[in-house]
Design an enzyme around this catalytic site. Structure first.
Site, PDB file in Angstrom:
ATOM      1  N   MET A 178      10.535  -6.632   4.519  1.00  0.00           N
ATOM      2  CA  MET A 178      10.712  -7.228   5.839  1.00  0.00           C
ATOM      3  C   MET A 178      12.030  -7.984   5.986  1.00  0.00           C
ATOM      4  O   MET A 178      12.049  -9.090   6.537  1.00  0.00           O
ATOM      5  CB  MET A 178       9.523  -8.152   6.145  1.00  0.00           C
ATOM      6  CG  MET A 178       8.223  -7.412   6.230  1.00  0.00           C
ATOM      7  SD  MET A 178       8.287  -6.096   7.467  1.00  0.00           S
ATOM      8  CE  MET A 178       6.586  -5.573   7.488  1.00  0.00           C
TER       9      MET A 178
ATOM     10  N   GLN B 220      -1.284   7.787   7.744  1.00  0.00           N
ATOM     11  CA  GLN B 220      -0.224   8.797   7.828  1.00  0.00           C
ATOM     12  C   GLN B 220       1.007   8.374   7.031  1.00  0.00           C
ATOM     13  O   GLN B 220       1.685   9.206   6.429  1.00  0.00           O
ATOM     14  CB  GLN B 220       0.164   9.055   9.296  1.00  0.00           C
ATOM     15  CG  GLN B 220      -0.948   9.676  10.114  1.00  0.00           C
ATOM     16  CD  GLN B 220      -1.477  10.959   9.487  1.00  0.00           C
ATOM     17  OE1 GLN B 220      -0.719  11.842   9.091  1.00  0.00           O
ATOM     18  NE2 GLN B 220      -2.799  11.050   9.376  1.00  0.00           N
TER      19      GLN B 220
ATOM     20  N   SER C 195       0.839  -1.213   0.000  1.00  0.00           N
ATOM     21  CA  SER C 195       0.000   0.000   0.000  1.00  0.00           C
ATOM     22  C   SER C 195       0.871   1.260   0.000  1.00  0.00           C
ATOM     23  O   SER C 195       0.491   2.284  -0.572  1.00  0.00           O
ATOM     24  CB  SER C 195      -0.977   0.008   1.180  1.00  0.00           C
ATOM     25  OG  SER C 195      -0.311   0.208   2.397  1.00  0.00           O
TER      26      SER C 195
ATOM     27  N   ASP D 257      16.280  -0.034  12.019  1.00  0.00           N
ATOM     28  CA  ASP D 257      15.430   1.154  12.203  1.00  0.00           C
ATOM     29  C   ASP D 257      16.131   2.256  13.006  1.00  0.00           C
ATOM     30  O   ASP D 257      15.492   2.952  13.810  1.00  0.00           O
ATOM     31  CB  ASP D 257      14.101   0.767  12.892  1.00  0.00           C
ATOM     32  CG  ASP D 257      13.325  -0.292  12.114  1.00  0.00           C
ATOM     33  OD1 ASP D 257      13.314  -0.212  10.876  1.00  0.00           O
ATOM     34  OD2 ASP D 257      12.747  -1.195  12.737  1.00  0.00           O
TER      35      ASP D 257
ATOM     36  N   HIS E 125       8.580   3.284   8.742  1.00  0.00           N
ATOM     37  CA  HIS E 125       8.399   2.422   9.911  1.00  0.00           C
ATOM     38  C   HIS E 125       7.146   2.859  10.669  1.00  0.00           C
ATOM     39  O   HIS E 125       6.945   4.059  10.896  1.00  0.00           O
ATOM     40  CB  HIS E 125       9.645   2.527  10.812  1.00  0.00           C
ATOM     41  CG  HIS E 125       9.574   1.622  12.001  1.00  0.00           C
ATOM     42  ND1 HIS E 125       9.793   0.265  11.911  1.00  0.00           N
ATOM     43  CD2 HIS E 125       9.279   1.874  13.308  1.00  0.00           C
ATOM     44  CE1 HIS E 125       9.651  -0.279  13.111  1.00  0.00           C
ATOM     45  NE2 HIS E 125       9.337   0.674  13.970  1.00  0.00           N
TER      46      HIS E 125
HETATM   47  C1  GAR Z   1       3.736  -0.713   6.753  1.00  0.00           C
HETATM   48  O1  GAR Z   1       2.986  -0.429   7.893  1.00  0.00           O
HETATM   49  C2  GAR Z   1       5.202  -0.401   6.979  1.00  0.00           C
HETATM   50  O2  GAR Z   1       5.409   0.721   7.758  1.00  0.00           O
HETATM   51  C3  GAR Z   1       5.643  -1.637   7.703  1.00  0.00           C
HETATM   52  O3  GAR Z   1       4.992  -2.704   7.049  1.00  0.00           O
HETATM   53  C4  GAR Z   1       3.781  -2.227   6.482  1.00  0.00           C
HETATM   54  C5  GAR Z   1       3.804  -2.534   5.021  1.00  0.00           C
HETATM   55  O4  GAR Z   1       2.578  -2.214   4.431  1.00  0.00           O
HETATM   56  N1  GAR Z   1       7.073  -1.790   7.666  1.00  0.00           N
HETATM   57  C6  GAR Z   1       7.773  -2.331   8.646  1.00  0.00           C
HETATM   58  O5  GAR Z   1       7.269  -2.761   9.669  1.00  0.00           O
HETATM   59  C7  GAR Z   1       9.261  -2.370   8.390  1.00  0.00           C
HETATM   60  N2  GAR Z   1       9.947  -2.834   9.541  1.00  0.00           N
HETATM   61  P1  GAR Z   1       2.454  -2.065   2.875  1.00  0.00           P
HETATM   62  O6  GAR Z   1       3.100  -3.314   2.259  1.00  0.00           O
HETATM   63  O7  GAR Z   1       0.957  -2.019   2.637  1.00  0.00           O
HETATM   64  O8  GAR Z   1       3.155  -0.804   2.466  1.00  0.00           O
END
Ligand code: GAR
Length: 200
Positions: A90, A173, A13, A145, A109
């Site tokens: 990840m 956000q 997303s 991080d 993050h």
């Molecule tokens: C998001 O919330 C991002 O901040 C988090 O994973 C999600 C991915 O969502 N990232 C971490 O936790 C990195 N350590 P998305 O695939 O829909 O963008």
């Protein structure tokens, strides 16, 4: 025009928010390539829909992290990527990616760093009882991080919040601040000074 390489592992997303912001024309950048470490990441569908080249590198297919990351670097170079955006990627970034892109690689993050680094951080924030959490965009360094912070957004924690509810409020956000940070980078307005990022 700055070429972006977006690294994902799943839903994508944030990738979508970046693609949309670039397509709207508000950012002098375009997503040149999407790279996933998971073949079934939904973000790959998003790339396809927007005719963006995509590649999958499964770390299990490589003898070690360096060889895996070298393949990623090769692809990023092929697409003349000037900024690598980790968007729900990840995996801990290793020395090869850092060697090539430190200072040109950013991450989003879902917490207000330096609080709650690592994984499952929305639940960790709830368990800790914080009243405010949020999202952080930061440069990537060798830590988990820990790199210099570009921008953050605070998000209230509400009474009776579940992990899903808080995550969704934070994600809203994330989708705003990630394109903002990319815009600042693309406009050459970010300067790293030690731990601090100065916005010119
Ligand atoms: C998001 O919330 C991002 O901040 C988090 O994973 C999600 C991915 O969502 N990232 C971490 O936790 C990195 N350590 P998305 O695939 O829909 O963008």
């Amino acid at each position: 025009m700055l070429n972006l390489g977006v690294l994902i592992s799943g839903r994508g997303s944030n990738l979508q928010a970046i693609i949309d912001a670039c397509e709207k024309g508000g950012i002098p950048a375009k997503v040149a390539v999407v790279i996933s470490n998971k073949p079934d990441a939904f973000g790959l569908e998003r790339a396809k829909k927007h005719d963006i080249p995509a590649a999958v590198f499964d770390p299990k297919q490589y003898p070690d992290k360096n060889t895996y990351e070298l393949e990623i670097v090769k692809t990023l170079k092929q697409h003349k990527v000037g900024l690598v955006c980790l968007a729900g990627y990840m995996r801990i970034v290793g020395e090869v990616l850092l060697e090539h892109y430190q200072g040109k690689m950013i991450n989003i993050h879902p917490a207000l760093l330096p609080a709650f680094p690592g994984l499952h951080v929305q639940q960790a924030a709830l368990d800790h009882g914080v009243k405010v959490s949020g999202a952080t965009v930061h440069f990537v360094d060798e830590g988990c991080d820990t790199g210099p912070i570009i921008c953050q957004a605070a998000v209230p924690v509400k009474e009776g919040d579940t992990e899903e509810a808080l995550s969704a409020r934070i994600l809203e956000q994330e989708h705003k601040i990630y394109p903002q940070a990319i815009k600042l980078f693309a406009e050459g307005r970010l300067k790293i000074e030690g731990r601090k990022v100065r916005i010119k």
